[in-house]
Enzyme design. Sequence first.
Site, PDB file in Angstrom:
ATOM      1  N   GLU A 108      -7.192   4.795   7.509  1.00 42.00           N
ATOM      2  CA  GLU A 108      -6.979   6.209   7.134  1.00 42.00           C
ATOM      3  C   GLU A 108      -8.183   6.751   6.376  1.00 42.00           C
ATOM      4  O   GLU A 108      -8.502   7.941   6.468  1.00 42.00           O
ATOM      5  CB  GLU A 108      -5.681   6.346   6.326  1.00 42.00           C
ATOM      6  CG  GLU A 108      -4.471   6.185   7.238  1.00 42.00           C
ATOM      7  CD  GLU A 108      -3.248   5.577   6.578  1.00 42.00           C
ATOM      8  OE1 GLU A 108      -3.170   5.562   5.336  1.00 42.00           O
ATOM      9  OE2 GLU A 108      -2.364   5.091   7.314  1.00 42.00           O
ATOM     10  N   GLY A 168       2.049   2.320  10.921  1.00 41.70           N
ATOM     11  CA  GLY A 168       3.061   3.378  10.845  1.00 41.70           C
ATOM     12  C   GLY A 168       3.715   3.676  12.183  1.00 41.70           C
ATOM     13  O   GLY A 168       4.352   4.714  12.347  1.00 41.70           O
ATOM     14  N   LYS A 172       0.069   4.238  -0.372  1.00 41.24           N
ATOM     15  CA  LYS A 172      -0.614   5.439   0.152  1.00 41.24           C
ATOM     16  C   LYS A 172      -0.352   6.626  -0.788  1.00 41.24           C
ATOM     17  O   LYS A 172      -0.360   6.438  -1.992  1.00 41.24           O
ATOM     18  CB  LYS A 172      -0.189   5.699   1.600  1.00 41.24           C
ATOM     19  CG  LYS A 172      -0.374   4.442   2.460  1.00 41.24           C
ATOM     20  CD  LYS A 172      -0.256   4.688   3.925  1.00 41.24           C
ATOM     21  CE  LYS A 172      -0.406   3.348   4.660  1.00 41.24           C
ATOM     22  NZ  LYS A 172      -0.404   3.507   6.108  1.00 41.24           N
ATOM     23  N   GLU A 227      -5.816  -5.043  10.696  1.00 40.83           N
ATOM     24  CA  GLU A 227      -4.847  -3.963  10.886  1.00 40.83           C
ATOM     25  C   GLU A 227      -5.192  -3.176  12.144  1.00 40.83           C
ATOM     26  O   GLU A 227      -6.004  -2.243  12.084  1.00 40.83           O
ATOM     27  CB  GLU A 227      -4.900  -2.994   9.697  1.00 40.83           C
ATOM     28  CG  GLU A 227      -4.447  -3.580   8.393  1.00 40.83           C
ATOM     29  CD  GLU A 227      -3.804  -2.490   7.536  1.00 40.83           C
ATOM     30  OE1 GLU A 227      -2.605  -2.623   7.253  1.00 40.83           O
ATOM     31  OE2 GLU A 227      -4.462  -1.513   7.195  1.00 40.83           O
ATOM     32  N   SER A 282       3.052  -1.963  10.697  1.00 39.45           N
ATOM     33  CA  SER A 282       4.478  -1.994  11.023  1.00 39.45           C
ATOM     34  C   SER A 282       5.157  -3.308  10.629  1.00 39.45           C
ATOM     35  O   SER A 282       6.005  -3.823  11.366  1.00 39.45           O
ATOM     36  CB  SER A 282       4.693  -1.701  12.507  1.00 39.45           C
ATOM     37  OG  SER A 282       4.255  -0.383  12.806  1.00 39.45           O
ATOM     38  N   HIS A 300      -9.784   1.047   4.726  1.00 40.25           N
ATOM     39  CA  HIS A 300      -8.526   1.295   5.438  1.00 40.25           C
ATOM     40  C   HIS A 300      -8.773   2.324   6.546  1.00 40.25           C
ATOM     41  O   HIS A 300      -9.570   3.252   6.372  1.00 40.25           O
ATOM     42  CB  HIS A 300      -7.461   1.802   4.458  1.00 40.25           C
ATOM     43  CG  HIS A 300      -6.103   1.846   5.064  1.00 40.25           C
ATOM     44  ND1 HIS A 300      -5.696   2.861   5.894  1.00 40.25           N
ATOM     45  CD2 HIS A 300      -5.064   0.973   5.000  1.00 40.25           C
ATOM     46  CE1 HIS A 300      -4.454   2.617   6.300  1.00 40.25           C
ATOM     47  NE2 HIS A 300      -4.053   1.476   5.775  1.00 40.25           N
ATOM     48  N   ASN A 341       0.869  -1.184   0.000  1.00 36.48           N
ATOM     49  CA  ASN A 341       0.000   0.000   0.000  1.00 36.48           C
ATOM     50  C   ASN A 341       0.907   1.234   0.000  1.00 36.48           C
ATOM     51  O   ASN A 341       1.443   1.611   1.039  1.00 36.48           O
ATOM     52  CB  ASN A 341      -0.890  -0.036   1.250  1.00 36.48           C
ATOM     53  CG  ASN A 341      -1.789   1.173   1.356  1.00 36.48           C
ATOM     54  OD1 ASN A 341      -1.892   1.968   0.428  1.00 36.48           O
ATOM     55  ND2 ASN A 341      -2.453   1.311   2.499  1.00 36.48           N
TER      56      ASN A 341
END
Length: 251
Positions: free
Chosen positions: A94, A173, A10, A167, A213, A92, A8
């Site tokens: 985000e 991250g 992003k 996730e 991560s 996702h 991904n």
Amino acid sequence: MNPLLVANWKMNPSSVKEAEILFDAVQKEVKKMAIDLVICPPYIYLEKFQYPIGNIHIGAQNMFYDERGAYTGEISSLMLKSLGLAYVILGHSERRQYFFETDEIINRKMKEALRCRIKPIFCVGEQTRESLNGQENFFELVIENQLVEGLRGVSSARLADIVVAYEPVWAIGAGEPATVDDIFRMGLFIRKVLTKLYGRPMAQRVKIIYGGSVTSHNAKDFIYEAKTDGLLVGGASLNATEFISLAKSLV
Ligand code: PGA
């Protein structure tokens, strides 16, 4: 079954030239490996990569839930289909956090992707490491709710096309992934919820992967010890050397 590795990207990299360099370096190495790779670049670069070829696929990071219409700035399932895309990441964290995507919106997108034969990589995950008020089974309840709402109205016949990505939001991250034990347990729990919804034989068809991560140092443990079907990789997919060594560690 080959591990499924989803990159991904992003909102990276910042130029098409860099995207091509990264893509070429990665695909050259990974095409020789027993891995199914899905690279998800930003929309604007998608047309550069006319795939699938062998084990290398291209995915989108999002899509809209209607196939056409007056939706400024959106991209439809038909557009993705016309480029030959096989996968789309949906739900996702985000998207949920910064673009206010609700379970209902994600569910509409899931159904639209499946209708167009694009495989959804459906992300679920708890926000925090602490359970609310110390409530027992808090994380399980969050995940179960996301699964039930996201899959509402999805027929069991389409389950083989669905990838569920566990996730935990706090691990994304963060440089600190969930533990192998927790991922293993959550994988079993997700399978249990799918079994409750669709019955065991059908539930077995869904791939369950982990994201948050993941690096070349821990990837192998999540596949072989936590027994996931694959990985969703953000940061570590942006550096060709790191990502290739991550892929190599799995085979
Ligand atoms: P990360 O991101 O690998 O940088 O933690 C994972 C993701 O957001 O899918």
